[in-house]
Design a protein around this motif. Structure first.
Motif, PDB file in Angstrom:
ATOM      1  N   LEU A   7       0.854  -1.184   0.000  1.00 21.62           N
ATOM      2  CA  LEU A   7       0.000   0.000   0.000  1.00 21.62           C
ATOM      3  C   LEU A   7       0.890   1.233   0.000  1.00 21.62           C
ATOM      4  CD1 LEU A   7      -2.338  -1.119   2.924  1.00 21.62           C
ATOM      5  CD2 LEU A   7      -2.797  -1.365   0.487  1.00 21.62           C
ATOM      6  N   ALA A   8       0.594   2.178  -0.856  1.00 22.15           N
ATOM      7  CA  ALA A   8       1.358   3.431  -0.890  1.00 22.15           C
ATOM      8  C   ALA A   8       0.975   4.279   0.323  1.00 22.15           C
ATOM      9  CB  ALA A   8       1.089   4.193  -2.170  1.00 22.15           C
ATOM     10  N   ILE A   9       1.952   4.705   1.083  1.00 24.90           N
ATOM     11  CA  ILE A   9       1.693   5.516   2.269  1.00 24.90           C
ATOM     12  C   ILE A   9       0.991   6.813   1.884  1.00 24.90           C
ATOM     13  CG2 ILE A   9       2.799   6.834   4.125  1.00 24.90           C
ATOM     14  CD1 ILE A   9       4.859   4.532   4.299  1.00 24.90           C
ATOM     15  N   ARG A  10       1.352   7.384   0.771  1.00 27.03           N
ATOM     16  CA  ARG A  10       0.765   8.672   0.364  1.00 27.03           C
ATOM     17  C   ARG A  10      -0.726   8.580   0.062  1.00 27.03           C
ATOM     18  NH1 ARG A  10       0.169   8.503  -5.111  1.00 27.03           N
ATOM     19  NH2 ARG A  10       1.540   7.105  -6.228  1.00 27.03           N
ATOM     20  N   THR A  11      -1.239   7.354  -0.148  1.00 27.49           N
ATOM     21  CA  THR A  11      -2.656   7.197  -0.466  1.00 27.49           C
ATOM     22  C   THR A  11      -3.489   6.759   0.742  1.00 27.49           C
ATOM     23  OG1 THR A  11      -2.408   4.894  -1.171  1.00 27.49           O
ATOM     24  CG2 THR A  11      -2.123   6.611  -2.866  1.00 27.49           C
ATOM     25  N   LEU A  12      -2.888   6.744   1.926  1.00 29.31           N
ATOM     26  CA  LEU A  12      -3.661   6.371   3.114  1.00 29.31           C
ATOM     27  C   LEU A  12      -4.788   7.361   3.336  1.00 29.31           C
ATOM     28  CD1 LEU A  12      -0.806   5.500   5.665  1.00 29.31           C
ATOM     29  CD2 LEU A  12      -2.344   3.898   4.519  1.00 29.31           C
ATOM     30  N   SER A  45       9.934   4.063   3.472  1.00 32.14           N
ATOM     31  CA  SER A  45       9.557   5.472   3.304  1.00 32.14           C
ATOM     32  C   SER A  45       8.325   5.682   2.431  1.00 32.14           C
ATOM     33  CB  SER A  45      10.714   6.254   2.685  1.00 32.14           C
ATOM     34  OG  SER A  45      11.832   6.208   3.528  1.00 32.14           O
ATOM     35  N   PHE A  46       8.017   4.719   1.574  1.00 31.11           N
ATOM     36  CA  PHE A  46       6.959   4.919   0.595  1.00 31.11           C
ATOM     37  C   PHE A  46       5.799   3.941   0.678  1.00 31.11           C
ATOM     38  CE2 PHE A  46      10.936   6.427  -1.303  1.00 31.11           C
ATOM     39  CZ  PHE A  46      10.608   7.762  -1.479  1.00 31.11           C
ATOM     40  N   THR A  47       6.050   2.743   1.201  1.00 34.03           N
ATOM     41  CA  THR A  47       5.008   1.715   1.172  1.00 34.03           C
ATOM     42  C   THR A  47       4.870   0.978   2.498  1.00 34.03           C
ATOM     43  OG1 THR A  47       6.530   0.025   0.360  1.00 34.03           O
ATOM     44  CG2 THR A  47       5.283   1.248  -1.301  1.00 34.03           C
ATOM     45  N   ILE A  48       3.688   0.437   2.693  1.00 31.00           N
ATOM     46  CA  ILE A  48       3.423  -0.515   3.758  1.00 31.00           C
ATOM     47  C   ILE A  48       3.291  -1.861   3.067  1.00 31.00           C
ATOM     48  CG2 ILE A  48       1.758  -1.301   5.477  1.00 31.00           C
ATOM     49  CD1 ILE A  48       0.999   1.678   5.843  1.00 31.00           C
ATOM     50  N   GLU A  49       3.992  -2.851   3.574  1.00 32.02           N
ATOM     51  CA  GLU A  49       3.920  -4.187   3.005  1.00 32.02           C
ATOM     52  C   GLU A  49       3.294  -5.121   4.034  1.00 32.02           C
ATOM     53  OE1 GLU A  49       7.047  -6.114   0.379  1.00 32.02           O
ATOM     54  OE2 GLU A  49       7.351  -7.132   2.305  1.00 32.02           O
ATOM     55  N   ILE A  50       2.229  -5.784   3.627  1.00 34.87           N
ATOM     56  CA  ILE A  50       1.511  -6.709   4.499  1.00 34.87           C
ATOM     57  C   ILE A  50       1.736  -8.114   3.959  1.00 34.87           C
ATOM     58  CG2 ILE A  50      -0.738  -7.362   5.418  1.00 34.87           C
ATOM     59  CD1 ILE A  50      -1.599  -4.419   4.742  1.00 34.87           C
ATOM     60  N   THR A  51       2.220  -8.997   4.828  1.00 38.49           N
ATOM     61  CA  THR A  51       2.455 -10.383   4.446  1.00 38.49           C
ATOM     62  C   THR A  51       1.388 -11.252   5.099  1.00 38.49           C
ATOM     63  OG1 THR A  51       4.831  -9.962   4.336  1.00 38.49           O
ATOM     64  CG2 THR A  51       4.139 -12.260   4.440  1.00 38.49           C
ATOM     65  N   VAL A  52       0.681 -12.009   4.274  1.00 39.93           N
ATOM     66  CA  VAL A  52      -0.398 -12.883   4.760  1.00 39.93           C
ATOM     67  C   VAL A  52      -0.285 -14.244   4.093  1.00 39.93           C
ATOM     68  CG1 VAL A  52      -2.004 -10.998   5.185  1.00 39.93           C
ATOM     69  CG2 VAL A  52      -2.055 -12.156   2.996  1.00 39.93           C
ATOM     70  N   ARG A  53      -0.899 -15.234   4.729  1.00 39.80           N
ATOM     71  CA  ARG A  53      -0.999 -16.527   4.071  1.00 39.80           C
ATOM     72  C   ARG A  53      -1.908 -16.370   2.862  1.00 39.80           C
ATOM     73  NH1 ARG A  53      -3.086 -19.875   8.796  1.00 39.80           N
ATOM     74  NH2 ARG A  53      -4.516 -20.446   7.135  1.00 39.80           N
ATOM     75  N   THR A  54      -1.546 -16.984   1.777  1.00 38.00           N
ATOM     76  CA  THR A  54      -2.305 -16.853   0.534  1.00 38.00           C
ATOM     77  C   THR A  54      -3.758 -17.288   0.717  1.00 38.00           C
ATOM     78  OG1 THR A  54      -0.293 -17.153  -0.742  1.00 38.00           O
ATOM     79  CG2 THR A  54      -2.361 -17.515  -1.904  1.00 38.00           C
ATOM     80  N   ASP A  55      -4.007 -18.286   1.539  1.00 41.95           N
ATOM     81  CA  ASP A  55      -5.390 -18.730   1.725  1.00 41.95           C
ATOM     82  C   ASP A  55      -6.224 -17.758   2.556  1.00 41.95           C
ATOM     83  OD1 ASP A  55      -4.185 -19.280   4.184  1.00 41.95           O
ATOM     84  OD2 ASP A  55      -5.071 -21.271   4.382  1.00 41.95           O
TER      85      ASP A  55
END
Length: 70
Positions: A7-12, A45-55
Motif C-alpha cells: 500500500l502506498a503511504i501517500r494514499t492512506l 519510506s513509501f510503502t506498507i507491506e503486508i504479508t499474509v498466508r495466501t489462503d
C-alpha cells in the motif's frame, strides 16, 4: 505459501496519521487479527507491506476494504 500486499503511504485515508507509521502498522495488524487474519506489516519510506498466508487473501481484502485502504 504467503502473499504480499503493498500500500502506498501517500494514499492512506485521512484518518491514518502518516507521521505515525508505526501506529498505522499496529492498527492494520490488529484489525486484520480481529478479522481472523494472521499477518505482519512493515513499512519503508513509501510503502506498507503486508504479508499474509495466501489462503487468507479474501479475508484480508475484506478487512482492508473496511479500513478504506483498498
Amino acid at each position: 505459501m504467503t502473499s504480499k500486499i503493498r500500500l502506498a503511504i501517500r494514499t492512506l485515508p485521512e484518518n491514518f496519521d502518516r507521521s505515525r507509521i508505526v501506529t498505522v502498522i499496529e492498527t492494520i495488524e490488529q484489525e486484520l487479527y480481529d478479522g481472523g487474519v494472521y499477518a505482519s506489516a512493515t513499512a519503508d519510506s513509501f510503502t506498507i507491506e503486508i504479508t499474509v498466508r495466501t489462503d487468507q487473501l479474501l479475508d484480508t481484502a475484506k478487512v482492508l476494504t473496511e479500513l478504506e485502504l483498498i
